[in-house]
Design an enzyme around this catalytic site. Structure first.
Site, PDB file in Angstrom:
ATOM      1  N   ARG A 120       0.811  -1.231   0.000  1.00 33.86           N
ATOM      2  CA  ARG A 120       0.000   0.000   0.000  1.00 33.86           C
ATOM      3  C   ARG A 120       0.839   1.274   0.000  1.00 33.86           C
ATOM      4  NH1 ARG A 120      -3.128  -3.236   3.636  1.00 33.86           N
ATOM      5  NH2 ARG A 120      -5.016  -4.006   2.604  1.00 33.86           N
ATOM      6  N   LYS A 142       2.970  10.974 -11.701  1.00 34.45           N
ATOM      7  CA  LYS A 142       2.098  10.135 -12.528  1.00 34.45           C
ATOM      8  C   LYS A 142       2.835   8.835 -12.835  1.00 34.45           C
ATOM      9  CE  LYS A 142      -0.229  12.070 -15.978  1.00 34.45           C
ATOM     10  NZ  LYS A 142      -0.584  13.010 -17.081  1.00 34.45           N
ATOM     11  N   GLU A 184       9.241  16.819 -25.647  1.00 34.59           N
ATOM     12  CA  GLU A 184       8.610  17.273 -24.410  1.00 34.59           C
ATOM     13  C   GLU A 184       9.122  18.651 -24.002  1.00 34.59           C
ATOM     14  OE1 GLU A 184       6.099  15.904 -23.053  1.00 34.59           O
ATOM     15  OE2 GLU A 184       6.124  13.753 -23.437  1.00 34.59           O
ATOM     16  N   LYS A 226       6.814  22.541 -14.700  1.00 32.87           N
ATOM     17  CA  LYS A 226       6.027  21.379 -14.303  1.00 32.87           C
ATOM     18  C   LYS A 226       5.764  21.370 -12.796  1.00 32.87           C
ATOM     19  CE  LYS A 226       4.978  16.657 -15.134  1.00 32.87           C
ATOM     20  NZ  LYS A 226       5.259  15.418 -15.885  1.00 32.87           N
ATOM     21  N   GLU A 236      -4.443  16.268 -11.976  1.00 32.92           N
ATOM     22  CA  GLU A 236      -4.852  16.571 -13.353  1.00 32.92           C
ATOM     23  C   GLU A 236      -6.355  16.780 -13.502  1.00 32.92           C
ATOM     24  OE1 GLU A 236      -4.393  14.290 -17.472  1.00 32.92           O
ATOM     25  OE2 GLU A 236      -2.457  14.584 -16.541  1.00 32.92           O
ATOM     26  N   ARG A 240      -3.210  20.980 -15.349  1.00 32.96           N
ATOM     27  CA  ARG A 240      -2.179  19.984 -15.629  1.00 32.96           C
ATOM     28  C   ARG A 240      -2.451  19.228 -16.928  1.00 32.96           C
ATOM     29  NH1 ARG A 240       0.593  15.462 -11.528  1.00 32.96           N
ATOM     30  NH2 ARG A 240       2.132  14.762 -13.069  1.00 32.96           N
ATOM     31  N   ASN A 244      -0.548  17.700 -21.728  1.00 29.37           N
ATOM     32  CA  ASN A 244      -0.780  16.616 -22.679  1.00 29.37           C
ATOM     33  C   ASN A 244      -0.873  17.099 -24.121  1.00 29.37           C
ATOM     34  OD1 ASN A 244      -0.937  14.290 -20.910  1.00 29.37           O
ATOM     35  ND2 ASN A 244      -2.805  15.213 -20.105  1.00 29.37           N
ATOM     36  N   HIS A 247      -0.407  14.678 -26.995  1.00 31.07           N
ATOM     37  CA  HIS A 247      -0.476  13.311 -26.483  1.00 31.07           C
ATOM     38  C   HIS A 247      -1.714  12.550 -26.946  1.00 31.07           C
ATOM     39  CE1 HIS A 247       2.780  14.819 -24.067  1.00 31.07           C
ATOM     40  NE2 HIS A 247       2.920  13.682 -23.431  1.00 31.07           N
ATOM     41  N   HIS A 251      -0.544   9.283 -28.382  1.00 32.38           N
ATOM     42  CA  HIS A 251      -0.869   7.983 -27.782  1.00 32.38           C
ATOM     43  C   HIS A 251      -1.586   7.077 -28.786  1.00 32.38           C
ATOM     44  CE1 HIS A 251      -0.694   9.443 -23.299  1.00 32.38           C
ATOM     45  NE2 HIS A 251       0.493   9.297 -23.848  1.00 32.38           N
ATOM     46  N   HIS A 264       7.928   7.476 -27.625  1.00 36.02           N
ATOM     47  CA  HIS A 264       6.886   8.355 -27.098  1.00 36.02           C
ATOM     48  C   HIS A 264       7.075   9.796 -27.577  1.00 36.02           C
ATOM     49  CE1 HIS A 264       3.955  10.090 -24.396  1.00 36.02           C
ATOM     50  NE2 HIS A 264       4.876  10.850 -23.847  1.00 36.02           N
TER      51      HIS A 264
END
Length: 357
Positions: A120, A142, A184, A226, A236, A240, A244, A247, A251, A264
């Protein structure tokens, strides 16, 4: 060159980002943040021969175990998530263990997700060794693994104890991987700061030559931006999501072509061109700025054209599984000028068809 420090301000979960040269060999940096006696360094078979011995020497005061993944985006999977958890259990790792992610975005995302879930939640440290992970994926908490039906669809928010960015690791980075990281970097300029964007155009020769002062400047500014965004919107829910840019398209390219076929950053670069073309079609971006975005992205050795085999249906199929989809409505990050983007949910398939021609 002295180290540079940035703080990610998240109350009791705040942590430092340290940027410098030779950080992997600075034992005192690790000793400051590791609380227990046991450390597990998780890396891959490409990075291990380059930096694992240096790092384990810096961790000589601790009981250190190491685990090596194969190198590749396809290993950011539930299979390897389970294998790492099994390794920790087999070696009787307790809740006071600290995991260290030594590698690029695949290693960092996967190790972070393990750290979020093992017993956990256990501590972890990011030691990113690629430009992409240094300016983006190692900062902000993330973490995720990929699924055949979508990238980063299974994961958790888990902040590290620290991020140690050793720019010397970039000297061993293949040119294609460095270029992928620059996608990026360029993103931060398009989304948030035209002045930074302009500096990337003006300093391109020095950046591509890996001049240390320029690398520190670029990485520091990306991390500052960031860190500010993460502090304001950790999970997000708002601003935030602007990170993306590119993206949603990117993606889709990665999922359709196969993870790792397009890096990526390469997919994001093309995605940013497509998002900017959408902005141009809508009249937000003039021809001059559109051309500047395309030529600058291309000048950093990045692709600017979608895969010729991909159709509108291919893109839409994957976009409808995107994490930004709400109430079955696709949302896109669209630049309204260089240095400012907005989230738009009224993009039609007809517009997408025009973008993808």
């Amino acid at each position: 060159m002295s180290n540079t420090e940035i703080q990610v301000s998240l109350a009791e979960r705040s942590y430092p980002i340290i940027i410098g040269r030779g950080l992997i060999q600075q034992a005192q940096q690790f000793e400051k943040v590791i609380k227990g006696s046991k450390v597990v360094v998780i890396t891959n078979t490409t990075v291990a021969p380059l930096y694992l011995e240096q790092l384990t020497q810096s961790l000589s005061k601790f009981d250190v175990l190491t685990y090596q993944l194969p190198d590749g985006e396809q290993y950011k999977s539930l299979e390897y998530f389970e294998k790492i958890n099994s390794f920790l259990l087999e070696h009787n790792c307790a809740r006071d263990v600290t995991l260290i992610a030594l590698g690029g975005g695949v290693v960092g995302d996967l190790v972070g997700f393990v750290a979020a879930c093992y017993q956990r939640g256990v501590d972890f440290i990011q030691v990113p060794t690629t430009l992409l992970s240094q300016v983006d994926s190692s900062v902000g908490g993330k973490t995720a693994v990929n699924h055949p039906l979508g990238k980063n669809m299974i994961g958790a928010f888990k902040q590290p104890e620290a991020v140690f960015i050793d720019i010397d690791s970039l000297s061993s980075l293949p040119a294609r991987e460095f270029a992928a990281g620059m996608a990026e970097v360029l993103k931060y300029g398009i989304v948030f700061e035209r002045e930074f964007w302009q500096s990337l155009i003006e300093a391109k020769t020095q950046i591509l030559a890996l001049e240390p002062a320029q690398l520190v400047r670029v990485i520091k500014r990306c991390c500052e931006i960031k860190a500010e965004i993460v502090a304001a919107d950790e999970t997000e829910r708002g601003a935030r999501a602007l990170l993306n840019l590119g993206h949603t398209f990117g993606h889709a390219i990665e999922a359709e072509m196969g993870y790792g076929v397009w890096l990526h950053g390469e997919a994001v670069a093309t995605g940013m061109v497509l998002a900017t073309r959408l902005a141009h079609i809508r009249g937000y971006i003039n021809q001059q700025d559109f051309d500047e975005v395309v030529t600058t992205i291309e000048s950093y050795n990045l692709p600017i054209h979608k895969p010729s085999s991909m159709t509108l249906d291919d893109f839409v199929k994957h976009m409808k599984r995107d994490k930004k989809v709400q109430a079955n409505v696709m949302r896109f990050i669209v630049p309204t000028k260089i240095g400012h983007c907005e989230i738009m949910s009224d993009v039609t398939e007809a517009e997408l068809n025009s973008v993808l021609v």
